[in-house]
Write a protein that holds these residues in place. Structure first.
Motif, PDB file in Angstrom:
ATOM      1  N   MET A   1     -26.598  -9.818  -1.311  1.00 53.02           N
ATOM      2  CA  MET A   1     -26.252  -8.440  -0.975  1.00 53.02           C
ATOM      3  C   MET A   1     -26.804  -8.097   0.418  1.00 53.02           C
ATOM      4  O   MET A   1     -27.946  -8.424   0.728  1.00 53.02           O
ATOM      5  N   SER A   2     -25.997  -7.416   1.223  1.00 54.66           N
ATOM      6  CA  SER A   2     -26.447  -6.985   2.538  1.00 54.66           C
ATOM      7  C   SER A   2     -27.282  -5.720   2.403  1.00 54.66           C
ATOM      8  O   SER A   2     -27.309  -5.062   1.351  1.00 54.66           O
ATOM      9  N   ARG A   4     -26.663  -2.930   3.823  1.00 53.36           N
ATOM     10  CA  ARG A   4     -25.716  -1.835   3.624  1.00 53.36           C
ATOM     11  C   ARG A   4     -25.276  -1.747   2.160  1.00 53.36           C
ATOM     12  O   ARG A   4     -25.188  -0.656   1.573  1.00 53.36           O
ATOM     13  N   ASP A   5     -25.025  -2.910   1.553  1.00 58.77           N
ATOM     14  CA  ASP A   5     -24.619  -2.932   0.138  1.00 58.77           C
ATOM     15  C   ASP A   5     -25.710  -2.352  -0.752  1.00 58.77           C
ATOM     16  O   ASP A   5     -25.440  -1.588  -1.687  1.00 58.77           O
ATOM     17  N   ASN A   6     -26.962  -2.739  -0.465  1.00 57.15           N
ATOM     18  CA  ASN A   6     -28.074  -2.232  -1.264  1.00 57.15           C
ATOM     19  C   ASN A   6     -28.235  -0.727  -1.099  1.00 57.15           C
ATOM     20  O   ASN A   6     -28.523  -0.010  -2.069  1.00 57.15           O
ATOM     21  N   ASN A   8     -25.867   1.372  -0.419  1.00 60.96           N
ATOM     22  CA  ASN A   8     -24.761   1.990  -1.165  1.00 60.96           C
ATOM     23  C   ASN A   8     -25.072   2.047  -2.663  1.00 60.96           C
ATOM     24  O   ASN A   8     -24.764   3.040  -3.339  1.00 60.96           O
ATOM     25  N   ARG A   9     -25.675   0.984  -3.179  1.00 61.78           N
ATOM     26  CA  ARG A   9     -26.038   0.966  -4.599  1.00 61.78           C
ATOM     27  C   ARG A   9     -27.080   2.050  -4.902  1.00 61.78           C
ATOM     28  O   ARG A   9     -27.007   2.737  -5.931  1.00 61.78           O
ATOM     29  N   VAL A  98     -19.931   1.844  -7.589  1.00 62.53           N
ATOM     30  CA  VAL A  98     -20.510   1.874  -6.241  1.00 62.53           C
ATOM     31  C   VAL A  98     -19.417   1.799  -5.184  1.00 62.53           C
ATOM     32  O   VAL A  98     -19.413   2.559  -4.213  1.00 62.53           O
ATOM     33  N   ASP A  99     -18.459   0.894  -5.377  1.00 63.55           N
ATOM     34  CA  ASP A  99     -17.381   0.734  -4.397  1.00 63.55           C
ATOM     35  C   ASP A  99     -16.540   1.999  -4.272  1.00 63.55           C
ATOM     36  O   ASP A  99     -16.180   2.411  -3.164  1.00 63.55           O
ATOM     37  N   THR A 102     -18.648   4.749  -2.529  1.00 64.04           N
ATOM     38  CA  THR A 102     -18.827   4.433  -1.109  1.00 64.04           C
ATOM     39  C   THR A 102     -17.552   4.713  -0.321  1.00 64.04           C
ATOM     40  O   THR A 102     -17.586   5.303   0.764  1.00 64.04           O
TER      41      THR A 102
END
Length: 279
Positions: A1-2, A4-6, A8-9, A98-99, A102
């Protein structure tokens, strides 16, 4: 996970935690909300790296990202705590992953008309008490090296700033219609020393009343960039003014070349003007 992904989560967790607090008729403290979100999605090694001021990179990313929830109208931040709006509650139903959440924040997607409020079951994830303690430990460890602890800074200024920041009226000048305090809450709060952006409770974003002109002033240095902000009156988002002095209006936005800038708030017009000096 990047990274940014974290982030967002964690933003999804923040909204879910806020929804749980609302269903339980509670206004959670911002620090507690962030701590719980970090407990659910712990910082990676990269996110745990300390930035200037002793704040972990992941914490700064998260607090900055919560501004998107405020700007979307899904939550508010006040001295008494953070609160999720009815639209925010519906967003947890309309954008359950999350997706989806976001994408909605990124694209400015409105919550579909007719979306129902969440059921009580949404509150279950926020009932985890043990992780919240672990998160507090994680966040406060690095903060002990900083001049301003990351978790305690928002609470303390709010208790003592509202009255102290208002300058005493000069003789012969009438200020009966002036508020107790005016703050500029925006995306430059962290630059000025606040723990997070869009927080009207921090000392760094308080304006002072000029006794002679009756205007509220804040002079500071900002790096070059594009900024957004609103004027928050009496320390609460219940009364805030955006562009052209509109209540709950659009954000003030400006491009700054870098250097000193003085903000002028006029409570008669509810508008904020600027005088900039290039650095």
């Amino acid at each position: 996970m990047s990274v940014r992904d974290n982030t967002n989560r964690r933003i999804k967790e923040v909204l879910d935690i806020m929804a749980a607090g609302s269903l339980a008729a509670e206004l959670p403290n911002g620090g507690a909300v962030l701590a719980e979100a970090v407990a659910r999605v712990p910082f990676t090694k990269e996110e745990s790296e300390l930035l200037s001021g002793g704040i972990p990179r992941g914490h700064k990313n998260l607090t900055k990202a919560t501004a998107d929830l405020v700007k979307a109208g899904w939550m508010t931040k006040g001295r008494s705590g953070w609160d999720i709006t009815e639209t925010g509650l519906k967003a947890t139903v309309a954008f359950p992953t999350v997706d989806a959440l976001t994408a909605a924040l990124t694209d400015g997607t409105a919550v579909p008309a007719g979306t129902a409020l969440p059921e009580k079951a949404v509150a279950k994830p926020a009932a985890k008490k043990a992780p919240a303690k672990a998160a507090a430990k994680t966040a406060t460890k690095p903060a002990t090296k900083a001049a301003t602890p990351a978790k305690k800074a928002p609470a303390k200024p709010a208790a003592k700033k509202t009255v102290t920041k208002a300058a005493a009226p000069a003789a012969g000048v009438e200020h009966k219609d002036q508020p107790a305090s005016v703050a500029l809450a925006g995306d430059f709060g962290a630059v000025l020393g606040a723990v997070e952006n869009w927080d009207p409770s921090h000392d760094a974003v308080q304006m002072r009343l000029d006794a002679h002109s009756g205007k509220w002033l804040l002079t500071t240095d900002l790096p070059a960039g594009t900024y957004s902000y609103k004027a928050v009156v009496n320390g609460s988002w219940d009364e805030n003014y955006g562009a052209f002095g509109q209540p709950d209006g659009a954000n003030h936005e400006f491009e700054h070349a870098g250097g000193a800038v003085t903000f002028h708030y006029d409570h008669a017009t509810k508008d904020v003007l600027r005088a900039e000096t290039l650095g």
